[in-house]
Design an enzyme around this catalytic site. Structure first.
Site, PDB file in Angstrom:
ATOM      1  N   CYS A 139      17.464  12.000   0.671  1.00 31.67           N
ATOM      2  CA  CYS A 139      17.413  11.286  -0.602  1.00 31.67           C
ATOM      3  C   CYS A 139      18.672  11.537  -1.424  1.00 31.67           C
ATOM      4  CB  CYS A 139      16.188  11.701  -1.387  1.00 31.67           C
ATOM      5  SG  CYS A 139      16.271  13.424  -1.850  1.00 31.67           S
ATOM      6  N   PHE A 199       8.581  12.674   5.381  1.00 37.78           N
ATOM      7  CA  PHE A 199       8.890  13.164   6.732  1.00 37.78           C
ATOM      8  C   PHE A 199      10.231  13.872   6.826  1.00 37.78           C
ATOM      9  CE2 PHE A 199      11.186   9.108   6.816  1.00 37.78           C
ATOM     10  CZ  PHE A 199      12.360   9.469   7.469  1.00 37.78           C
ATOM     11  N   LYS A 232      -0.435  18.016   1.571  1.00 34.07           N
ATOM     12  CA  LYS A 232      -0.675  16.898   2.500  1.00 34.07           C
ATOM     13  C   LYS A 232       0.701  16.450   2.987  1.00 34.07           C
ATOM     14  CE  LYS A 232      -0.561  13.026   3.325  1.00 34.07           C
ATOM     15  NZ  LYS A 232       0.306  12.530   4.422  1.00 34.07           N
ATOM     16  N   GLU A 253       2.680  12.511   8.095  1.00 30.82           N
ATOM     17  CA  GLU A 253       2.030  12.417   9.418  1.00 30.82           C
ATOM     18  C   GLU A 253       3.060  12.509  10.547  1.00 30.82           C
ATOM     19  OE1 GLU A 253       1.984  10.362   6.763  1.00 30.82           O
ATOM     20  OE2 GLU A 253       0.743   8.641   7.282  1.00 30.82           O
ATOM     21  N   GLU A 278      17.296   0.706  -0.435  1.00 33.26           N
ATOM     22  CA  GLU A 278      17.538   1.965   0.291  1.00 33.26           C
ATOM     23  C   GLU A 278      17.366   1.700   1.787  1.00 33.26           C
ATOM     24  OE1 GLU A 278      14.457   5.020   0.076  1.00 33.26           O
ATOM     25  OE2 GLU A 278      16.012   6.545  -0.091  1.00 33.26           O
ATOM     26  N   SER A 320       8.829   7.535  -0.832  1.00 28.81           N
ATOM     27  CA  SER A 320       9.505   6.280  -1.173  1.00 28.81           C
ATOM     28  C   SER A 320       9.060   5.783  -2.558  1.00 28.81           C
ATOM     29  CB  SER A 320       9.186   5.227  -0.107  1.00 28.81           C
ATOM     30  OG  SER A 320       7.788   5.047  -0.042  1.00 28.81           O
TER      31      SER A 320
HETATM   32  P1  NAD Z   1       6.593   7.590   2.290  1.00 29.74           P
HETATM   33  O1  NAD Z   1       6.524   7.163   0.869  1.00 29.74           O
HETATM   34  O2  NAD Z   1       6.305   6.589   3.345  1.00 29.74           O
HETATM   35  O3  NAD Z   1       5.533   8.789   2.555  1.00 29.74           O
HETATM   36  C1  NAD Z   1       5.510   9.931   1.735  1.00 29.74           C
HETATM   37  C2  NAD Z   1       4.098  10.500   1.734  1.00 29.74           C
HETATM   38  O4  NAD Z   1       3.200   9.527   1.182  1.00 29.74           O
HETATM   39  C3  NAD Z   1       3.572  10.849   3.113  1.00 29.74           C
HETATM   40  O5  NAD Z   1       2.880  12.078   3.049  1.00 29.74           O
HETATM   41  C4  NAD Z   1       2.631   9.700   3.435  1.00 29.74           C
HETATM   42  O6  NAD Z   1       1.550  10.096   4.248  1.00 29.74           O
HETATM   43  C5  NAD Z   1       2.132   9.282   2.076  1.00 29.74           C
HETATM   44  N1  NAD Z   1       1.826   7.833   2.021  1.00 29.74           N
HETATM   45  C6  NAD Z   1       2.483   6.841   2.667  1.00 29.74           C
HETATM   46  N2  NAD Z   1       1.927   5.638   2.378  1.00 29.74           N
HETATM   47  C7  NAD Z   1       0.903   5.890   1.520  1.00 29.74           C
HETATM   48  C8  NAD Z   1      -0.051   5.051   0.860  1.00 29.74           C
HETATM   49  N3  NAD Z   1      -0.048   3.733   1.002  1.00 29.74           N
HETATM   50  N4  NAD Z   1      -0.947   5.632   0.047  1.00 29.74           N
HETATM   51  C9  NAD Z   1      -0.962   6.963  -0.131  1.00 29.74           C
HETATM   52  N5  NAD Z   1      -0.084   7.818   0.489  1.00 29.74           N
HETATM   53  C10 NAD Z   1       0.834   7.284   1.300  1.00 29.74           C
HETATM   54  O7  NAD Z   1       8.028   8.275   2.496  1.00 29.74           O
HETATM   55  P2  NAD Z   1       8.679   8.801   3.844  1.00 29.74           P
HETATM   56  O8  NAD Z   1       9.050   7.634   4.678  1.00 29.74           O
HETATM   57  O9  NAD Z   1       7.862   9.875   4.442  1.00 29.74           O
HETATM   58  O10 NAD Z   1      10.013   9.511   3.269  1.00 29.74           O
HETATM   59  C11 NAD Z   1      11.202   8.813   3.029  1.00 29.74           C
HETATM   60  C12 NAD Z   1      11.325   8.443   1.564  1.00 29.74           C
HETATM   61  O11 NAD Z   1      11.222   9.608   0.768  1.00 29.74           O
HETATM   62  C13 NAD Z   1      12.678   7.836   1.225  1.00 29.74           C
HETATM   63  O12 NAD Z   1      12.478   6.750   0.353  1.00 29.74           O
HETATM   64  C14 NAD Z   1      13.421   8.959   0.524  1.00 29.74           C
HETATM   65  O13 NAD Z   1      14.419   8.551  -0.385  1.00 29.74           O
HETATM   66  C15 NAD Z   1      12.300   9.637  -0.177  1.00 29.74           C
HETATM   67  N6  NAD Z   1      12.641  11.006  -0.531  1.00 29.74           N
HETATM   68  C16 NAD Z   1      12.901  11.264  -1.842  1.00 29.74           C
HETATM   69  C17 NAD Z   1      13.266  12.533  -2.218  1.00 29.74           C
HETATM   70  C18 NAD Z   1      13.566  12.841  -3.670  1.00 29.74           C
HETATM   71  O14 NAD Z   1      13.721  13.989  -3.981  1.00 29.74           O
HETATM   72  N7  NAD Z   1      13.613  11.870  -4.552  1.00 29.74           N
HETATM   73  C19 NAD Z   1      13.364  13.556  -1.271  1.00 29.74           C
HETATM   74  C20 NAD Z   1      13.077  13.259   0.063  1.00 29.74           C
HETATM   75  C21 NAD Z   1      12.716  11.971   0.424  1.00 29.74           C
END
Ligand code: NAD
Length: 498
Positions: A281, A149, A173, A176, A383, A226
């Site tokens: 991140c 997000f 994808k 949401e 985190e 994450s």
């Molecule tokens: P998230 O892991 O909750 O969601 C990321 C994506 O995965 C979304 O599109 C979501 O729909 C999907 N998703 C969520 N749960 C799922 C499941 N159980 N099964 C399959 N798909 C699923 O992450 P977020 O809250 O959207 O973003 C924040 C996180 O992203 C933080 O941990 C941040 O550090 C990380 N992040 C990392 C980087 C990097 O470059 N390493 C960059 C930006 C954000």
């Protein structure tokens, strides 16, 4: 209520009986849209469209694809204000911050415009008498990207410009929580000339993601999000024979040496810990100060500066940062702060009770600074992804570096010092993917590659830059004996260079 659907094969695709989820404006807490969550059948139909488009797209010359990307770059610039508004309305970050992130994304498009040069292979004449050898990088087929997000424009732009330039088709994808900007980005790609089916957006949740991970027509998956989900994506995608790069969470440390310029350190910490409400991140969330005197100076300067920050909605041009992305996330951040207090850290600056007039239902948390954080505390280990900075005190540089290296996450880290020898040691010995000296956020530019180590990245390839081209292509090596050479008869032992 506005309904947001998918963009499949160049057209908006919607179904009346789809499952839906709410989209919010985090500054007001109001629901702004209803988002369709794609079913397995919708995702499979999207994969089929991408598969159909692949032969034509991959057969085009790299310069043809690059020219489309040149037009795309111009369109993204022309629509900057509109795109930034879409990012800020659903994420909450300030307009300037949103524009900065879109600009970083456009830089990947600029990089991808160089694809004719980037796809050049290596050639060796006379690997045998009259025999030449060369290699080429060829596209994989249908690739997918699953994005978080917090960067609704920049992270998708890390992925599909490079994938498309290499000759692949791509299905995005997005999160949401922030779906509107990714949809508009893809509409603009079609306007620039990307053919139908080459690039699509499916909105959805686990059902959509699992379909992409399991369908054998999808050859590669890029993920950013994450750590627990990154690990799941990596293992599930790999088990289905896909190439996977899955970038996870972060806990980025900044080591402050006694000789560092404290004014510069303070500016760096304030911007990187609290910018975008800490939802980056590459945010610095831990300052490791070497020596109590250094820690006292940092604590005083940072807590004073933090209490002077303006927190507000994106429509307030004076805001330094905005709300957190959702009510659930705000509650999680607040509970981390309570845990920090319970576990014995000293909360020097407390942003927990921030209420903004006119935005009482927004998800705002003010800047928080903890001192005396220790490595056994939850707020050190996990985190938080909010505007929370922890100060850890260490007696020596060796102890500080040990903390950086022992943490399970290894996305970014930086060191502030005037000592060249210590700097070089840190750059060489830190177990971290992206490191900096006297810079707060060592984010690689588009033509280098982005990625962490340890549990911040699952897979072998970092994103964009040369690693992006390697990820989205497979290597083929050709060995050719041209007509006119001598036929030496059958050979039964393996050919060698002797
Ligand atoms: P998230 O892991 O909750 O969601 C990321 C994506 O995965 C979304 O599109 C979501 O729909 C999907 N998703 C969520 N749960 C799922 C499941 N159980 N099964 C399959 N798909 C699923 O992450 P977020 O809250 O959207 O973003 C924040 C996180 O992203 C933080 O941990 C941040 O550090 C990380 N992040 C990392 C980087 C990097 O470059 N390493 C960059 C930006 C954000």
């Amino acid at each position: 209520m506005r309904r947001i659907a998918h963009l499949i094969g160049g057209e908006t695709a919607s179904s009346a009986d789809a499952r839906t989820g709410p989209v919010f404006n985090p500054a007001t807490g109001e629901q702004t849209a209803e988002l369709e969550l794609a079913s397995r059948a919708t995702v499979e139909a999207t994969i089929a469209k991408a598969q159909d488009a692949f032969d034509d797209w991959s057969a085009r010359t790299p310069i043809n694809r690059a020219r489309i990307l040149f037009r795309y770059k111009e369109l993204l610039h022309a629509h900057m204000d509109e795109l930034a508004e879409l990012v800020s309305r659903e994420h909450g970050k300030t307009i300037d911050d949103a524009k900065g992130s879109i600009t970083r994304g456009i830089e990947i498009v600029e990089f991808a415009c160089g694809i004719p040069q980037l796809l050049k292979g290596e050639f060796s004449a006379n690997v045998g008498t009259g025999i030449d050898s060369y290699n080429m990088r060829q596209p994989l087929g249908v690739c997918a990207g699953i994005t978080p997000f917090n960067f609704p424009a920049m992270v998708p732009l890390w992925m599909y410009p490079v994938a498309l330039a290499c000759g692949n088709c791509f299905i995005l994808k997005p999160s949401e929580k922030t779906p509107s900007c990714p949809l508009r980005l893809v509409e603009l790609a079609h306007e620039a000339g990307v053919p139908e089916g080459v690039l699509s957006v499916v909105n959805g949740d686990k059902e959509a993601v699992d379909t992409l991970l399991q369908d054998e027509r999808v050859k590669a998956v890029s993920f950013v999000g994450s750590t627990p989900i990154a690990e799941y994506i990596y293992h599930t995608g790999s088990a289905h024979n896909k190439r996977v790069q899955a970038l996870g969470g972060a806990k980025n440390h900044m080591i402050v040496m006694p000789d560092a310029d404290i004014g510069r350190v303070t500016d760096a910490l304030i911007g990187s810990a609290f910018g975008s409400a800490g939802e980056r991140c590459m945010a610095i969330s831990i300052a490791v100060c070497v020596g109590d005197e250094t820690a006292d100076r940092v604590r005083n300067a940072v807590s004073t500066a933090a209490s002077n920050l303006n927190v507000g909605p994106y429509s307030d041009g004076d805001a330094d940062f905005g709300p957190l992305s959702s009510q659930a996330h705000m509650n999680k951040v607040l509970s981390y702060i309570d845990t920090g207090v319970e576990e014995g850290a000293e909360l020097v600056t407390d942003g927990r009770r921030l209420k903004l007039q006119g935005y009482e239902n927004g998800y705002f948390v003010g800047p928080c600074v903890f001192d005396h954080v220790t490595p056994d505390m939850t707020i050190y280990k996990e985190e938080i992804f909010g505007p929370v900075l922890g100060i850890v005190r260490q007696e020596s540089y060796a102890g500080a570096l040990n903390l950086v290296n022992e943490h399970e996450l290894g996305n970014g880290a930086s060191l502030f010092t005037n000592n060249g020898g210590v700097s070089r040691h840190f750059l060489e010995k830190s177990k971290i993917g992206m490191v900096g000296v006297n810079v707060p956020i060592p984010v690689p530019v588009a033509y280098h590659s982005f990625g962490g180590w340890k549990r911040s990245l699952f897979g072998d390839h970092h994103m964009h830059g040369p690693e992006g081209v390697r990820f989205y292509t497979k290597l083929k090596t050709a060995t050719v004996a041209w007509p006119g050479g001598t036929n030496t008869g059958p050979e039964f032992s393996i050919p060698t260079l002797s």
